[in-house]
Design an enzyme around this catalytic site. Structure first.
Site, PDB file in Angstrom:
ATOM      1  N   PRO A   1       0.929  -1.100   0.058  1.00 14.85           N
ATOM      2  CA  PRO A   1       0.112   0.240  -0.082  1.00 14.85           C
ATOM      3  C   PRO A   1       0.819   1.611   0.176  1.00 14.85           C
ATOM      4  CG  PRO A   1       0.439  -1.241   2.464  1.00 14.85           C
ATOM      5  CD  PRO A   1       1.308  -1.911   1.024  1.00 14.85           C
ATOM      6  N   VAL A   2       0.808   2.004  -1.055  1.00 14.59           N
ATOM      7  CA  VAL A   2       1.039   3.506  -0.940  1.00 14.59           C
ATOM      8  C   VAL A   2       0.505   4.668  -1.546  1.00 14.59           C
ATOM      9  CG1 VAL A   2       2.964   4.359  -2.605  1.00 14.59           C
ATOM     10  CG2 VAL A   2       3.577   2.296  -2.399  1.00 14.59           C
TER      11      VAL A   2
ATOM     12  N   SER B   1      -4.638   1.319  -0.399  1.00 11.03           N
ATOM     13  CA  SER B   1      -4.309   2.601   0.409  1.00 11.03           C
ATOM     14  C   SER B   1      -5.035   2.764   0.876  1.00 11.03           C
ATOM     15  CB  SER B   1      -2.791   3.312   0.530  1.00 11.03           C
ATOM     16  OG  SER B   1      -2.791   4.274   1.909  1.00 11.03           O
TER      17      SER B   1
ATOM     18  N   TYR C   1      -5.945   2.464   8.328  1.00 19.18           N
ATOM     19  CA  TYR C   1      -5.444   3.170   8.637  1.00 19.18           C
ATOM     20  C   TYR C   1      -6.404   3.544   9.818  1.00 19.18           C
ATOM     21  CZ  TYR C   1      -0.627   4.664   6.624  1.00 19.18           C
ATOM     22  OH  TYR C   1       0.414   4.722   6.580  1.00 19.18           O
TER      23      TYR C   1
ATOM     24  N   THR D   1      -2.482  -1.205   9.156  1.00 17.46           N
ATOM     25  CA  THR D   1      -0.828  -0.915   9.273  1.00 17.46           C
ATOM     26  C   THR D   1      -0.895  -0.702  10.857  1.00 17.46           C
ATOM     27  OG1 THR D   1      -0.565  -0.417   7.149  1.00 17.46           O
ATOM     28  CG2 THR D   1       0.505   1.015   8.476  1.00 17.46           C
TER      29      THR D   1
ATOM     30  N   ARG E   1      10.047  13.485   7.977  1.00 15.51           N
ATOM     31  CA  ARG E   1      10.318  13.159   6.764  1.00 15.51           C
ATOM     32  C   ARG E   1      10.913  14.969   6.321  1.00 15.51           C
ATOM     33  NH1 ARG E   1       6.745   9.008   6.176  1.00 15.51           N
ATOM     34  NH2 ARG E   1       4.877  10.292   5.133  1.00 15.51           N
TER      35      ARG E   1
ATOM     36  N   LYS F   1       0.852  -5.207   9.290  1.00 20.56           N
ATOM     37  CA  LYS F   1       1.669  -4.348   8.847  1.00 20.56           C
ATOM     38  C   LYS F   1       2.607  -3.455   9.527  1.00 20.56           C
ATOM     39  CE  LYS F   1       2.645  -2.194   5.102  1.00 20.56           C
ATOM     40  NZ  LYS F   1       3.298  -0.437   4.838  1.00 20.56           N
TER      41      LYS F   1
ATOM     42  N   HIS G   1       8.478   0.485   7.714  1.00 27.63           N
ATOM     43  CA  HIS G   1       7.275   1.310   6.304  1.00 27.63           C
ATOM     44  C   HIS G   1       8.596   1.771   5.578  1.00 27.63           C
ATOM     45  CE1 HIS G   1       3.458   3.206   6.842  1.00 27.63           C
ATOM     46  NE2 HIS G   1       4.256   3.848   5.926  1.00 27.63           N
TER      47      HIS G   1
ATOM     48  N   ASP H   1       8.617  -6.408   3.370  1.00 23.93           N
ATOM     49  CA  ASP H   1       8.437  -5.540   2.712  1.00 23.93           C
ATOM     50  C   ASP H   1      10.109  -4.730   3.810  1.00 23.93           C
ATOM     51  OD1 ASP H   1       7.606  -3.882   4.532  1.00 23.93           O
ATOM     52  OD2 ASP H   1       5.727  -3.633   3.722  1.00 23.93           O
TER      53      ASP H   1
HETATM   54  C1  LIG Z   1       5.363   6.714  -0.598  1.00 27.39           C
HETATM   55  C2  LIG Z   1       4.731   6.039   0.545  1.00 27.39           C
HETATM   56  C3  LIG Z   1       3.660   6.108   0.771  1.00 27.39           C
HETATM   57  C4  LIG Z   1       3.927   4.932   1.401  1.00 27.39           C
HETATM   58  N1  LIG Z   1       2.125   4.926   2.492  1.00 27.39           N
HETATM   59  C5  LIG Z   1       1.154   4.005   3.104  1.00 27.39           C
HETATM   60  C6  LIG Z   1       0.583   3.593   3.061  1.00 27.39           C
HETATM   61  O1  LIG Z   1      -0.506   4.261   3.201  1.00 27.39           O
HETATM   62  N2  LIG Z   1       0.385   2.673   4.228  1.00 27.39           N
HETATM   63  C7  LIG Z   1       0.976   1.693   4.432  1.00 27.39           C
HETATM   64  O2  LIG Z   1       0.342   1.147   5.023  1.00 27.39           O
HETATM   65  N3  LIG Z   1       2.589   1.561   3.650  1.00 27.39           N
HETATM   66  C8  LIG Z   1       2.546   2.958   3.132  1.00 27.39           C
HETATM   67  N4  LIG Z   1       4.175   3.154   2.869  1.00 27.39           N
HETATM   68  C9  LIG Z   1       5.483   1.934   3.592  1.00 27.39           C
HETATM   69  C10 LIG Z   1       4.948   1.028   2.341  1.00 27.39           C
HETATM   70  O3  LIG Z   1       3.540  -0.090   2.528  1.00 27.39           O
HETATM   71  C11 LIG Z   1       5.835  -0.895   2.221  1.00 27.39           C
HETATM   72  O4  LIG Z   1       5.938  -0.719   3.757  1.00 27.39           O
HETATM   73  C12 LIG Z   1       7.500   0.404   2.037  1.00 27.39           C
HETATM   74  O5  LIG Z   1       6.796   0.813   1.138  1.00 27.39           O
HETATM   75  C13 LIG Z   1       8.474  -0.637   1.478  1.00 27.39           C
HETATM   76  O6  LIG Z   1       9.531  -0.065   1.429  1.00 27.39           O
HETATM   77  P1  LIG Z   1      10.215  -0.280  -0.278  1.00 27.39           P
HETATM   78  O7  LIG Z   1       9.508   0.795  -0.497  1.00 27.39           O
HETATM   79  O8  LIG Z   1      11.229  -0.068   0.203  1.00 27.39           O
HETATM   80  O9  LIG Z   1       9.349  -1.299  -0.750  1.00 27.39           O
HETATM   81  C14 LIG Z   1       4.205   3.928   2.128  1.00 27.39           C
HETATM   82  C15 LIG Z   1       5.728   3.899   1.259  1.00 27.39           C
HETATM   83  C16 LIG Z   1       6.020   5.077   0.762  1.00 27.39           C
HETATM   84  C17 LIG Z   1       7.458   5.221  -0.226  1.00 27.39           C
END
Ligand SMILES: Cc1cc2nc3c(=O)[nH]c(=O)nc-3n(C[C@H](O)[C@H](O)[C@H](O)COP(=O)(O)O)c2cc1C
Length: 387
Positions: free
Chosen positions: A78-79, A107, A130, A156, A165, A252, A276, A307
């Protein structure tokens, strides 16, 4: 068109085509970014055992995650705000995942809504929740995920409060974008992104606008978002959510063996060993280093996924050989999306699949499900001797 042979190729194009504030939003970790960096560099500490004179025909990367068939055990993580990396980003990524045969996770903080993604895809996807202070919103989101036919809930746990950040603050990140002379200058060189954004109506948080009282426009949403994550989320509430959802539950953000045991106790179907992507607790251990202690604690009782830091099929192989039965990519698919939309996500999956398949063969394995510690050389002090 540029030849894509590795994930870094997609990243370079993504950087050229996407407004700086969204590139920075993706490509950063919290505070000093130590955990963000180590998530990837710790994979390099593990070596692969080369084996020869093994029949390599008839290889398979097919497997299962929470009982669901996957073409390879690599889901899209999820992003949030994916729809700002590329117009209609969540729908395009979901379509790419569907085509490839891997899970897509939407997400809570997506631009395209649950209903919108469901309407534009034909296979069930996973929904990441969330937990918000507004418990009615949480209840409704769970019901909407059920109505949209989602086949797993990914809850999550590592973002009850936001890790800082620096770049997001300095860039004045907003969704949708707020125009300043600086962003206008940046956008002038990102015409492709701008044209595509102008052609879509999806430019704000689709799961939230109109689904929460008092939030109908972006100015009130920004106030809401800053204060809305629930700092009171605890294991009792996790249990309540599990009962409310009633389907497969993935927790997660587990990075500690004691928390993994708690996840097991509440009856989760799987956990994701994750920090994360280094965006929350800077100074925490990389996911791949945290994996062995979690495998020791619960590995034979619950499905363990991982991840954070995966940028190649070799990384996937290492995580699987260390005991994980599933992995997720976050940034690696966003690079593809920002570079070339749906095709770019398909390219990211193709690159990772090919690397996984060929590396598996060179390790003398034909089936991804047979990978194990026997394929690796892990430094004796890999996990570390911590007091
Ligand atoms: C730009 C961005 C936004 C993210 N938003 C969420 C989110 O909305 N919900 C969530 O559970 N994790 C979020 N994450 C974490 C990702 O689900 C995941 O844990 C993480 O990207 C894994 O690391 P990697 O980018 O190195 O593969 C986000 C990560 C990034 C890079």
């Amino acid at each position: 068109m540029a030849k894509i042979t590795e994930i870094d190729d997609l990243k370079r194009i993504y950087k050229r085509r996407t407004p700086k504030m969204f590139y920075d939003y993706c490509e950063s970790g919290s505070w000093t970014e130590q955990t963000f960096r180590e998530n990837s560099s710790d994979f390099d500490l593990i070596k692969l055992r080369q084996r020869v004179a093994v029949d390599m025909t008839g290889r398979s990367t097919a497997s299962k995650m929470i009982g669901q068939d996957v073409a390879m055990p690599v889901a899209l993580a999820p992003v949030g705000s994916t729809g700002m990396q590329h117009a209609d980003g969540e729908i395009l990524a979901a379509k790419a995942a569907e085509k490839f045969g891997v899970p897509f996770t939407l997400s809570t903080m997506s631009v395209c809504s649950l209903e919108d993604v469901a309407e534009n895809t034909s296979k069930p996807f996973w929904f990441q929740l969330y937990v918000m202070r507004d418990r009615e919103f949480t209840k409704r989101a769970i019901q909407r995920a059920k109505d949209a036919g989602c086949s797993a809930l990914v809850l999550t746990l590592d973002l009850q409060i936001l890790g800082q950040r620096h770049k997001d603050i300095k860039n004045g990140l907003t969704v949708p974008i707020k125009l300043s002379p600086y962003t206008l200058l940046d956008l002038a060189t990102k015409w492709r992104w701008g044209m595509q954004m102008m052609q879509t109506k999806r430019r704000s948080f689709g799961n939230i606008i109109g689904h929460i009282d008092g939030v109908s426009d972006m100015s009130s949403l920004s106030v809401w978002a800053a204060e809305s994550f629930d700092p009171q989320l605890d294991w009792d509430y996790v249990k309540e959510i599990k009962d409310l959802w009633g389907g497969p539950l993935i927790l997660k953000g587990i990075l500690d063996a004691d928390d993994a045991k708690m996840a097991l106790n509440v009856g989760a179907d799987a956990i994701v060993v994750s920090n994360h992507g280094g965006r929350q607790l800077d100074g925490a251990m990389s996911s791949i280093k945290a994996l062995p202690s979690i495998m020791d604690a619960v590995g034979d009782k619950i499905e363990v996924h991982l991840d954070s830091g995966i940028r190649s099929g070799q990384d996937v192989l290492k995580a699987l050989a260390m005991g994980a039965t599933g992995t997720y990519i976050g940034r690696a698919f966003v690079y593809g999306l920002g570079a070339m939309g749906q095709h770019g996500v398909e390219e990211a999956l193709r690159v990772i699949h090919k690397e996984l398949d060929v590396t598996m063969a060179l390790c003398g394995e034909k089936n991804v499900q047979d990978l194990g510690k026997h394929n690796l050389l892990v430094p004796r002090d890999f996990y570390g001797d911590w007091a």
